[in-house]
Structure formats: structure tokens, C-alpha cells
Scaffold this active site. Structure first.
Site, PDB file in Angstrom:
ATOM      1  N   THR A 184      64.751  19.740  30.319  1.00  0.00           N
ATOM      2  CA  THR A 184      63.475  19.937  29.623  1.00  0.00           C
ATOM      3  C   THR A 184      62.900  21.275  30.095  1.00  0.00           C
ATOM      4  O   THR A 184      63.308  21.788  31.139  1.00  0.00           O
ATOM      5  CB  THR A 184      62.477  18.818  29.976  1.00  0.00           C
ATOM      6  N   GLU A 329      64.463  14.572  25.271  1.00  0.00           N
ATOM      7  CA  GLU A 329      64.772  13.208  25.701  1.00  0.00           C
ATOM      8  C   GLU A 329      65.371  12.351  24.596  1.00  0.00           C
ATOM      9  O   GLU A 329      65.816  11.225  24.851  1.00  0.00           O
ATOM     10  CB  GLU A 329      63.499  12.519  26.227  1.00  0.00           C
ATOM     11  N   LYS A 440      39.097  18.506  25.440  1.00  0.00           N
ATOM     12  CA  LYS A 440      38.175  17.392  25.678  1.00  0.00           C
ATOM     13  C   LYS A 440      36.744  17.929  25.679  1.00  0.00           C
ATOM     14  O   LYS A 440      36.311  18.539  26.638  1.00  0.00           O
ATOM     15  CB  LYS A 440      38.522  16.679  26.982  1.00  0.00           C
ATOM     16  N   TRP A 445      37.913  14.014  21.727  1.00  0.00           N
ATOM     17  CA  TRP A 445      39.111  14.844  21.663  1.00  0.00           C
ATOM     18  C   TRP A 445      39.128  15.761  20.441  1.00  0.00           C
ATOM     19  O   TRP A 445      38.830  15.337  19.325  1.00  0.00           O
ATOM     20  CB  TRP A 445      40.361  13.959  21.583  1.00  0.00           C
TER      21      TRP A 445
HETATM   22  P1  AMP Z   1      61.401  19.907  23.562  1.00  0.00           P
HETATM   23  O1  AMP Z   1      61.904  18.865  24.474  1.00  0.00           O
HETATM   24  O2  AMP Z   1      61.449  21.285  24.153  1.00  0.00           O
HETATM   25  O3  AMP Z   1      62.034  19.871  22.224  1.00  0.00           O
HETATM   26  O4  AMP Z   1      59.852  19.612  23.345  1.00  0.00           O
HETATM   27  C1  AMP Z   1      59.391  18.397  22.802  1.00  0.00           C
HETATM   28  C2  AMP Z   1      57.928  18.475  22.473  1.00  0.00           C
HETATM   29  O5  AMP Z   1      57.690  19.412  21.393  1.00  0.00           O
HETATM   30  C3  AMP Z   1      57.347  17.183  21.967  1.00  0.00           C
HETATM   31  O6  AMP Z   1      57.053  16.289  23.008  1.00  0.00           O
HETATM   32  C4  AMP Z   1      56.095  17.667  21.233  1.00  0.00           C
HETATM   33  O7  AMP Z   1      55.026  17.934  22.133  1.00  0.00           O
HETATM   34  C5  AMP Z   1      56.544  18.984  20.634  1.00  0.00           C
HETATM   35  N1  AMP Z   1      56.930  18.792  19.229  1.00  0.00           N
HETATM   36  C6  AMP Z   1      58.161  18.600  18.720  1.00  0.00           C
HETATM   37  N2  AMP Z   1      58.101  18.476  17.375  1.00  0.00           N
HETATM   38  C7  AMP Z   1      56.802  18.569  17.018  1.00  0.00           C
HETATM   39  C8  AMP Z   1      56.076  18.497  15.777  1.00  0.00           C
HETATM   40  N3  AMP Z   1      56.698  18.335  14.615  1.00  0.00           N
HETATM   41  N4  AMP Z   1      54.722  18.612  15.815  1.00  0.00           N
HETATM   42  C9  AMP Z   1      54.078  18.799  16.984  1.00  0.00           C
HETATM   43  N5  AMP Z   1      54.704  18.888  18.187  1.00  0.00           N
HETATM   44  C10 AMP Z   1      56.035  18.767  18.212  1.00  0.00           C
END
Ligand code: AMP
Length: 542
Positions: A184, A329, A440, A445
Site C-alpha cells: 500500500t 487490499e 470536520k 462532516w
Molecule cells: P490504492 O490502494 O492505492 O488503490 O488506494 C485505495 C484508496 O483509493 C481507497 O481506499 C479510496 O480512498 C481511494 N479510491 C479508490 N477509488 C476511488 C473512487 N472511485 N472514489 C474515491 N476514492 C477512491
């Protein structure tokens, strides 16, 4: 128990490339390598070269369970390596080259990578971290010849596979054995390693190929605009093999001009990537007056896609945007295809559905909980923290005992995604924010994502970011940071007026600033942490 009487065949990544190799010799894989040269191959050749990679790995003593790293762009060699490494039961560890060198060294050491495949472009990274890495035995440089390098134990990929004998058959592995490792981004603390099994890769690849997933099928020509180091290219390198789709791998030049040229030349029908890529593609299409007639669908995700981006793509270019949500994940967790009922709604209502982050796909169950851990209703309006579980959702992290991300909530163990969302009865989710990015104000929110999406629709605004900054009266208030079209001056009132119809009045940002560039993380998301730091001394206007 009366067992089913089916054959005992394991779900293995090697079965995907075997299938493509057997049936899709006529389907092209087109790749631009790091020298800019366009390389045309096909699935049968990818299959046979993957077996050569496997033979060379075995000759180096790589065994089942060993981790093998890649620091590479999207091209045919990276694809061969994907299948060569996983096919023999070693673990494909894709490293994000956009991370800081220190972080890359940390990840390579944590994974205990034995061999690392590296693009010539990323040799400087490898040279800098080589003395800090503790497990790497050799570096394989993805090219024909070895460039001048200070790396000891470096070989050129083409020479290296040339000298090896390809393996005849892939070993039959246990489908639960590890296939890939991806860390991650680790914006807080160290990155965490997510290991996918062969079984989970095959299952998520199937989901990717379904009509309500990405509908990857043999009639498609797919431009992979999401890096192969970002969550395994969202499983598309696997899905293209499973379905025998044409694959276009853009290499290092990810400029809008280069992407558009490839869409046109290779008659690309489908592509996938983060919103920033498509914002720049749309800007380029508008400025150059060119078109992408073959392209009919895009999967956009990894960060929230602004509504205006979807409107322009569909109204002006006939491209349907499927908004998807997922994370390292689990790869994909939702996809934005319409249900039958939504197809019957008027266009405006359809568009607001489309702007949501897609719909729960089969294989990833989603739930919302409140601060007390109680389930939140799927009413489309009440926000809660999004939880996920399923056969391809990470159950724990690699080498991490203390794991506070997984909680025994509701009726079993779920992954806490750290995203705040709403969900409706049909499973459409809307991401309100990352829990740590939500603004916040006075105990309520404000969604930074909604502010950003509304701001991108304002005249002359190319990109927008909203962050919460300390405020004496309200605790936090939103600051809006925008990038403007070249030559456009900031008119804060005009931007605020344009946002007003889309959000509650008390959400309106207390300040608007223009910047040349908004910082992004290694996976193309707006780097809110960097922005909060950059504007920590900002003084609110009176
Ligand atoms: P990653 O593991 O780098 O792909 O990051 C995952 C995170 O990207 C998620 O937990 C979200 O916070 C954000 N994310 C992924 N897709 C979207 C989406 N369509 N809209 C908003 N946030 C997103």
C-alpha cells in the site's frame, strides 16, 4: 459431507497464460518499450517467452515462495515477467517507482526480493538503493543490452532469457499459494504488503471479465493506462489473457498526446486509469480538436472521478465512464455499470448514479458501520466507515502481527477500508472521503471529494483539491486549491458561485487559492498530507 464430484483442478495464474497462448496467437499485444520502440507481439509469443523467463529464474535458483521484484513500466517484457514469476510459484512483487528511494529500499528489504527486474529508466533508483538492499542477488535490466551501470550482478534481460531453457510445463501449485505482493502507498507509517493467492487472482480476474465488472472480452482492444505496479494494473493484464483481448501497453510516455495516439492507432475500445490521466486526455482532445472514435468505455477509479469529466467524455466523445472503487487490499470492489432500473431513469438521474463510485460487485461484500461499530442503513444518505470482505480481500498483511485494520465487526472479520461512504439499497456506493481527509466543521462532516468535483466544473478550473485547515470558530474549514487553465486568472467569487448549486451552503470553502501544480502520490492521487503541510500557515480571509 457429500463432496462435489468435479475434477481437482487448481485455480492458477499459469492457466491464464496457457489459455491465451493456446487460443490467441492472432491477438496482438502492442508495447512501447523504454527506448520508445513499438514492439508487436501476440499472446502465444508472450506465453513462450514467459516460459523462458521461468527457465531463467529456475536456473538462478529461484524457488516457490521466493519474492521477485519489478520496477518497471507497462510493456511486453513486464508482462512476460508477470507470468514467468508467478507460473513457477515465486511471488511477483511489483514496486512503485514513484515512491521515495528510501521507501523503495525499505519495501525491497521487507519483501526480501531475491532478483529485481528493472527498466533502464529506473536504473538510477536501483543504483542508489543497491548498497542498502540486503536480499537482492541480481538485477535484470529490461532491455537488449546492459547499459553502463555501477550495479554489480546486473544482466540484460534479452541475453539472460536467451541463455535459458524454457520450462516445459508449469508446476501444479496449491491454489492458495502466494502469487503477487503489492505494498500500500503508506501515507501514514510504513507501507503494508498485500499478498494475493493464485486462487484470488483467478477469481478477481473472472469478476473483471464479467459484464458488470469491466466486461473484458476478446472483441476488445485495451489500453492499460493504469501502471502494472498499481494493484497489478487492476487485474487487467490477467483479464486480457483470460479473455484473449488485445492489449496495448504504453511504456514510459504517459502524456495525453501519446495515449491519444495509441487509442487512435490501435483502435482502442476500452481503457482504465486514475482521473488525473483522463483530465489531461480531455484537455488535450479539446485543445487539439482531435477525437477518439473507437473508444467506447473507460473505467476510472483509484480516486474520485469528477462529474464534469464524465459529462464531457460522454457528451462530446461518446465514451461511457464506469466509475470504479477499489484498493490494494482487494483490487476491484465496485464497478459503475447501470442496473436495469437505472437504465430506465432520466439522463440526469442516470448521471448522478454514474458519479457514485460504482456498485458492489459479486465477490466483495460491503457494509457500513458507525463510530460504535453498529451497522449503518443502506439508505443512500447516512455515511459510515466502509468495510469489505470476500475471497480476494486481504485477510491480513505480509509479516505484520499487529493489525488494527481488521476488526471482528458485525458477523465476522472484515477489512476496515478507512473510507467513509454512503450506500443505497441497490449497492451503489458514494465515497464521502478518506476518513482522515474528511473536513470536520463544527462537529459536522464536509466531503472534500464533493467540493473538488464541484470545483472542477467551474470555469477555467483544471484540477481542484479541498483540505481542512484549523479554524478558531469551527475547528476546521475547507480551503480550496485549484490549478487553472493557462492564461486564466483566479476569480475566487466565480469559483464559489459555480460550486454553490452543488453543495450545502455551509460547505462553501472559506478560501480559494490557485497553484501551478497540485502534488500527487505515487499512484496519482491528490497528496492531501503534502497540501495540509504546504498550507499549514494559511490565514483565512476576514
Ligand atoms: P490504492 O490502494 O492505492 O488503490 O488506494 C485505495 C484508496 O483509493 C481507497 O481506499 C479510496 O480512498 C481511494 N479510491 C479508490 N477509488 C476511488 C473512487 N472511485 N472514489 C474515491 N476514492 C477512491
Amino acid at each position: 459431507m457429500l463432496r462435489g464430484l468435479n475434477m481437482d483442478r487448481q485455480l492458477l495464474v499459469s492457466s491464464l497464460i496457457d489459455y491465451a497462448g493456446r487460443n490467441h496467437s492472432a491477438t496482438e499485444v502492442v508495447a512501447t518499450d523504454s527506448t520508445g520502440r513499438v514492439h508487436r507481439t501476440n499472446w502465444t509469443q508472450v506465453h513462450s517467452r514467459a516460459r523462458q523467463v521461468a527457465g531463467a529464474l529456475k536456473a538462478e535458483g529461484i524457488e516457490q515462495g521466493d519474492r521477485v521484484g519489478t520496477i518497471a513500466w507497462n510493456d511486453h517484457r513486464h508482462l512476460e515477467v508477470y507470468y514467468g514469476i508467478t507460473g513457477i510459484g515465486s511471488i511477483l512483487h511489483t514496486v512503485n517507482p514513484r515512491l521515495r528511494e528510501q521507501q523503495i529500499a525499505w519495501i525491497v528489504n521487507h519483501a526480501e526480493d531475491q532478483i529485481v527486474f528493472v527498466d533502464p529508466d529506473f536504473l538510477p533508483i536501483a543504483e542508489k538503493i543497491a548498497s542498502e538492499t540486503t536480499s537482492v542477488r541480481s538485477w535484470v535490466v529490461l532491455g537488449e543490452e546492459l547499459p553502463t551501470t555501477s550495479l554489480r550482478n546486473a544482466v540484460a534481460y534479452e541475453e539472460w532469457i536467451e541463455e535459458s531453457s524454457p520450462i516445459d510445463e508449469w508446476p501444479i501449485l496449491d491454489e492458495w499459494s502466494a502469487a503477487t505482493l503489492c505494498y500500500t502507498s503508506g501515507t501514514t507509517g510504513n507501507p503494508k504488503g498485500v499478498i494475493q493467492s493464485h486462487r484470488s487472482i483467478v477469481l478477481q480476474t473472472w469478476a473483471t471479465c464479467t459484464g458488470d465488472g469491466h466486461d473484458v472480452n476478446s472483441s476488445q482492444s485495451i489500453l492499460l493506462a493504469v501502471p502494472m505496479f498499481h494493484v497489478n494494473g487492476w487485474a487487467i493484464p490477467f483479464a486480457a489473457a483470460m479473455s484473449g483481448a488485445k492489449l496495448v501497453l504504453p511504456g514510459p510516455d504517459m502524456s495525453a498526446e501519446a495515449l491519444v495516439r495509441q487509442i487512435q492507432d490501435e483502435r482502442v475500445t476500452f481503457s482504465a486509469g486514475v482521473p488525473t490521466i483522463w483530465l489531461s486526455v480531455v484537455q488535450y482532445l479539446q485543445e487539439s480538436g482531435t477525437d477518439v472514435p473507437s473508444l467506447n468505455r473507460l473505467a476510472v477509479g483509484g480516486a474520485a472521478a469528477p462529474r464534469s469529466l464524465m459529462d464531457t467524455l460522454e457528451d462530446d466523445y461518446g465514451v461511457f465512464v464506469s466509475h470504479v472503487w477499489g484498493m490494494t487490499e482487494m483490487t476491484q470492489g465496485s464497478a459503475g455499470r447501470f442496473t436495469h432500473r437505472v437504465e430506465g431513469l432520466d439522463r440526469e438521474e442516470q448521471r448522478s448514479r454514474q458519479a457514485m463510485a460504482g456498485r458492489e460487485i459479486y465477490g466483495v461484500e460491503l457494509r457500513l458501520i458507525d463510530e460504535n461499530g453498529d451497522e449503518v442503513q443502506r439508505d443512500g444518505t447516512t455515511p459510515g466507515e466502509l468495510l469489505a470482505r470476500g475471497p480476494w480481500v486481504a485477510g491480513s498483511y505480509f509479516g505484520l502481527d499487529d493489525d488494527s485494520t481488521h476488526i471482528p465487526a458485525l458477523d465476522g472479520v472484515w477489512l476496515r477500508t478507512g473510507d467513509v461512504a454512503t450506500m443505497d439499497r441497490e449497492g451503489y456506493i458514494s465515497i464521502v472521503d478518506r476518513a482522515k481527509d474528511v473536513i470536520k466543521s463544527g462537529g459536522e462532516w464536509i466531503s472534500s471529494i464533493e467540493l473538488e468535483n464541484a470545483a472542477v466544473g467551474a470555469p477555467g478550473v483544471v484540477e481542484a483539491a479541498a483540505v481542512g485547515l484549523p479554524h478558531d470558530r469551527w475547528g476546521e474549514r475547507p480551503l480550496l486549491i485549484v490549478v487553472l487553465e493557462p492564461g486564466k486568472e483566479l476569480d475566487a467569487d466565480e469559483v464559489l458561485e459555480s460550486i454553490k448549486p452543488h453543495v450545502a451552503s455551509w460547505w462553501l470553502p472559506n478560501g480559494v487559492v490557485a497553484v501551478e501544480e497540485i502534488p500527487h502520490t505515487g499512484t496519482g492521487k491528490i497528496d492531501k498530507k503534502a497540501l495540509r503541510e504546504q498550507f499549514k500557515d494559511f490565514e483565512w480571509p476576514e
